[in-house]
Motif scaffolding. Structure first.
Motif, short mmCIF file in Angstrom:
data_model
loop_
_atom_site.label_atom_id
_atom_site.label_comp_id
_atom_site.label_asym_id
_atom_site.label_seq_id
_atom_site.Cartn_x
_atom_site.Cartn_y
_atom_site.Cartn_z
N ILE A 41 5.94 31.31 4.61
CA ILE A 41 5.51 32.45 5.42
C ILE A 41 4.82 33.49 4.55
N ASP A 42 5.51 33.91 3.50
CA ASP A 42 4.97 34.92 2.61
C ASP A 42 5.79 34.92 1.33
N VAL A 43 5.28 35.58 0.32
CA VAL A 43 6.00 35.70 -0.95
C VAL A 43 6.87 36.94 -0.89
N PHE A 44 8.13 36.80 -1.29
CA PHE A 44 9.08 37.91 -1.23
C PHE A 44 8.67 39.02 -2.19
N ASP A 45 8.64 40.26 -1.68
CA ASP A 45 8.32 41.43 -2.49
C ASP A 45 9.34 42.51 -2.19
N ILE A 46 10.21 42.80 -3.15
CA ILE A 46 11.30 43.74 -2.91
C ILE A 46 10.80 45.14 -2.63
N ILE A 47 9.61 45.48 -3.13
CA ILE A 47 9.06 46.82 -2.90
C ILE A 47 8.68 47.01 -1.43
N ALA A 48 8.17 45.97 -0.83
CA ALA A 48 7.71 46.06 0.56
C ALA A 48 8.75 45.56 1.55
N ILE A 49 10.00 45.47 1.14
CA ILE A 49 11.03 44.83 1.98
C ILE A 49 11.24 45.50 3.33
N PRO A 50 11.13 46.84 3.48
CA PRO A 50 11.34 47.42 4.82
C PRO A 50 10.37 46.92 5.87
N ASN A 51 9.19 46.51 5.45
CA ASN A 51 8.16 46.12 6.42
C ASN A 51 7.96 44.61 6.52
N VAL A 52 8.78 43.84 5.82
CA VAL A 52 8.63 42.39 5.90
C VAL A 52 9.42 41.86 7.08
N THR A 53 9.00 40.75 7.60
CA THR A 53 9.70 40.12 8.71
C THR A 53 10.97 39.43 8.22
N LEU A 54 11.98 39.42 9.07
CA LEU A 54 13.24 38.77 8.70
C LEU A 54 13.09 37.26 8.59
N ASP A 55 12.01 36.72 9.13
CA ASP A 55 11.77 35.28 9.00
C ASP A 55 11.63 34.87 7.54
N LEU A 56 11.35 35.84 6.68
CA LEU A 56 11.21 35.56 5.26
C LEU A 56 12.52 35.05 4.65
#
Length: 719
Positions: free
Chosen positions: A118-133
């Motif tokens: 789906i996407d590469v995990f980025d801890i900085i942008a975690i509030p806006n990432v989808t939970l599907d990650l």
């Protein structure tokens, strides 16, 4: 759903939980609220008003300690085996998800997050990432890490089956031990007979007496023919309502009291006339309670087909006298069969209609869909906090409001299905509500998430397995929010008893008493048909999602921990047993867990196929077969002990009581134990006591006491 929306939901519900717990810790200690928060102790003369005003205003966790320390033996002795089974269902789920949580959070979750499907995990942008990650969807197709998920499915399946076997065995032994330790009970020596054929020139009494003397000459004791008392019960309930109004308006105008007194007099006269009429010959129902000299004799008669015509002399074990539900004794075999057909059709219609709020809820979780439906909301939905509340909290709140109405509806449907015991009604309602939640909350939610974009594909039955495998992980965020809202907050609000508290305040404002018409405390009973399905549904979510979206597991562990403390506290302070099935709810628990395992295996088959790892699907294929074989073994090994007690158990208990000097007196009382309370003579005019003779509010009569006596306690209640 994005992480920030979930955090918004968690924040709102955590705040509500803290608020409810804090208010409960304070308000429960106020003497004016004892009837709401400790009615069982109040009725049992177990508390006294505290003399320390300041101490009553400071929250304290002492009640948590008391609930934690309550042992199984204490729970068994005070609330019965059903309460013990209920708590062990919670501890069973805790054990499962502690084990699954260790695997899911520390092994599977990092693997899911490290993928890039789906996407590469980025801890900085975690509030806006989808939970599907954080779900299995993010693991790359064909990745060897998927074998870890496959191994986890095997491990959790083995662990759950091991626990299920242990619990089934434990509760089966407890059920037998509970039977051995009990004193002689009327229902152990009694059967219910329906469809009694009456030869020309004979009566129902003569027909019953001659039949059982002929075929059970050594064990038959006596019988009691049942009368038609439906109209009588309507009059009794009407009288109680008017009497309650009179009791609550004792300080009202003399004119209103005179009107109520006149109404009561008319109802009392009607009751006496109807009692005389219903007691006449010819007003009997073709049903009777038949009493035996031994438990073994009663059980044999209840299990055998009595006649070559299976619709005649239909027998079953009688319920406890306090557990009897009288309205359906007049129904014939055809009436009962037709009522079941009508209930099935009604149940299907209710289940189908509930699809509407489910689709509405799913629409709220899809902002793009909402903007298409309601374009004028585009500006509002673009605001961050509103969108987070709308997608993270509001959908589950709406679903919770709709679900509140389902258990009473299921109980009503079960009550008109032909059951003759309150315990049977609750067990039937429990099954109905459980099936309803599995279909409407799980399957309908999962599939409705795909309806908007893949409706035509779903109409093809061949696509359903693959669609289910692809749709279930995408709904993980919804079900996490569901656990938080309908788990955490609902449980804490049940502890606070918010509706009962508001009702009590309203009564006080109206200068009315919170007690019933004869001055006794209203001690509620546990609604197993409402809470057992909810716990089992959360168990299904945990088992299904532990390898798909392990992020759900800590939220489930918090819920079950809260439920463990809250319900033990309620058994101590609030709920008194109304009936006792001796653990018959456990087979429902076992069957639901087996279904959850098979569902998990089915989804795993589809997931590994979609993830281009067919070898893992092949490895998973034997699991549902082994699970069903295990279930069949448990069904053969333990289930018979929950249907009826063995001949060995019954005969041993009969021999144990053979030398009991109190048995002759017990058999004398047995003859009148099942007399319809509505047929007893009642003296309403001379007393405020409205309770019918031979009728008690629950199985623990010593718990009931007058309000004035309860306020003279000597045990301090400051917790």
């Amino acid at each position: 759903m994005i992480v920030s929306a979930l955090l918004t939901s968690v924040g709102i519900n955590s705040g509500l939980c803290i608020l409810f717990f804090t208010l409960y810790s304070i308000i429960r200690k106020q003497p004016g609220n004892f009837n709401v928060y400790v009615p069982r102790l109040l009725a049992g003369k177990g508390i006294e008003r505290s003399h320390y005003f300041l101490q009553r205003l400071i929250p304290s966790p002492a009640w948590v300690t008391a609930a934690w320390k309550l042992s199984e033996e204490e729970l068994l002795s005070t609330s019965g085996l059903d309460a013990l089974v209920f708590i062990r269902t919670i501890t069973f789920c805790l054990k499962v998800f502690i084990f699954a949580g260790a695997i899911g959070l520390f092994v599977l979750l990092p693997i899911n997050a490290s993928g890039s499907q789906i996407d590469v995990f980025d801890i900085i942008a975690i509030p806006n990432v989808t939970l599907d990650l954080f779900t299995i969807t993010n693991v790359n197709n064909g990745s060897k890490w998927l074998w870890v998920h496959c191994s986890a499915v095997y491990l959790v399946t083995a662990f759950v089956c091991f626990l299920l076997y242990h619990e089934y065995q434990y509760i089966s032994l407890k059920r037998i031990a509970y039977f051995y330790s009990s004193k002689p009970q009327p229902h152990q020596f009694t059967i219910l007979v329906r469809g009694i054929p009456v030869p020309i020139g004979s009566s129902i009494r003569e027909s019953v007496d001659s039949f059982f003397k002929k075929y059970y000459p050594s064990t038959y004791l006596s019988h009691l023919v049942i009368h038609r008392t439906n109209k009588l019960w309507h009059l009794v309930k009407a009288y109680e309502r008017v009497r309650r109004l009179q009791f609550q308006s004792a300080n009202g105008s003399s004119k209103s009291n005179a009107d109520l007194e006149k109404t009561l007099g008319g109802l009392e006269e009607n009751l006496r006339v109807e009692q005389s009429h219903e007691s006449l010959p010819g007003r009997e129902v073709r049903s009777a309670f038949v009493f035996f000299k031994s438990r073994y004799g009663a059980t044999v008669a209840s299990q055998l087909q009595q006649s070559e015509n299976p619709t005649n002399w239909v027998t079953e074990q009688a319920p406890d006298p306090k557990d009897v539900y009288w309205p359906f004794f007049h129904a014939s075999f055809l009436d009962r069969w037709m009522s079941k057909v009508v209930i099935i059709v009604t149940y299907i219609l209710v289940t189908a209609l509930f699809i509407i709020p489910v689709v509405l809820v799913q629409g709220l979780t899809n902002l793009s869909q909402l903007e298409i439906w309601f374009p004028f909301l585009t500006g509002i939905l673009s605001k961050k906090y509103i969108s987070q509340i709308l997608t993270g909290y509001l959908p589950n709140l709406i679903l919770q409001m709709f679900l509140k109405f389902v258990p009473p509806v299921m109980e009503f449907l079960s009550s008109i299905q032909g059951h003759v015991a309150h315990s049977e009604i609750q067990r039937s309602a429990c099954d109905k509500f459980l099936y309803f939640m599995i279909w409407n909350v799980f399957f309908a939610t999962v599939l409705s998430g795909s309806i908007f974009t893949q409706l035509f594909e779903l109409l093809d039955l061949k696509n359903i397995p693959s669609e289910l495998a692809s749709a279930v992980p995408t709904q993980a965020s919804f079900f996490i929010a569901y656990v938080v809202t309908l788990g955490w907050t609902s449980t804490s609000s049940d502890l606070f008893r918010i509706l009962q508290f508001i009702q009590s305040l309203c009564k006080k404002c109206c200068c009315c008493s919170d007690n019933d018409v004869n001055g006794e405390i209203n001690v509620p009973y546990m609604l197993y048909h409402k809470d057992i399905p909810k716990i089992l549904f959360f168990g299904l979510l945990g088992i299904t999602y532990f390898f798909l979206a392990p992020l759900i597991l800590p939220f489930l562990l918090i819920y079950f921990s809260l439920a463990y403390i809250v319900f033990k506290n309620q058994f101590i302070n609030v709920y008194a047993p109304k009936f006792e099935t001796a653990g018959k709810f456990w087979p429902t628990v076992h069957n639901c867990m087996i279904f959850s395992l098979v569902l998990m295996h089915s989804i795993a088959l589809g997931i590994f196929t979609l993830k281009k790892l067919p070898e893992a699907s092949t490895i998973i294929l034997p699991l549902p077969l082994f699970t069903l074989l295990f279930n069949e073994y448990c069904r053969k090994r333990f289930l018979p002990n929950f249907v009826a007690y063995s001949a060995e158990t019954l005969i041993n208990k009969d021999r144990e009581d053979a030398n009991d000097p109190g048995m002759p007196e017990f058999f004398d009382k047995l003859i009148t134990a099942y007399k319809d309370p509505a047929l007893y003579p009642m003296q309403f005019s001379d007393s405020d006591d409205l309770r019918l003779p031979n009728q008690s509010d629950n199985l623990t009569d010593p718990l009931l006491a007058s309000v004035s006596a309860a306020k003279e306690m000597v045990i301090t209640y400051v917790a």
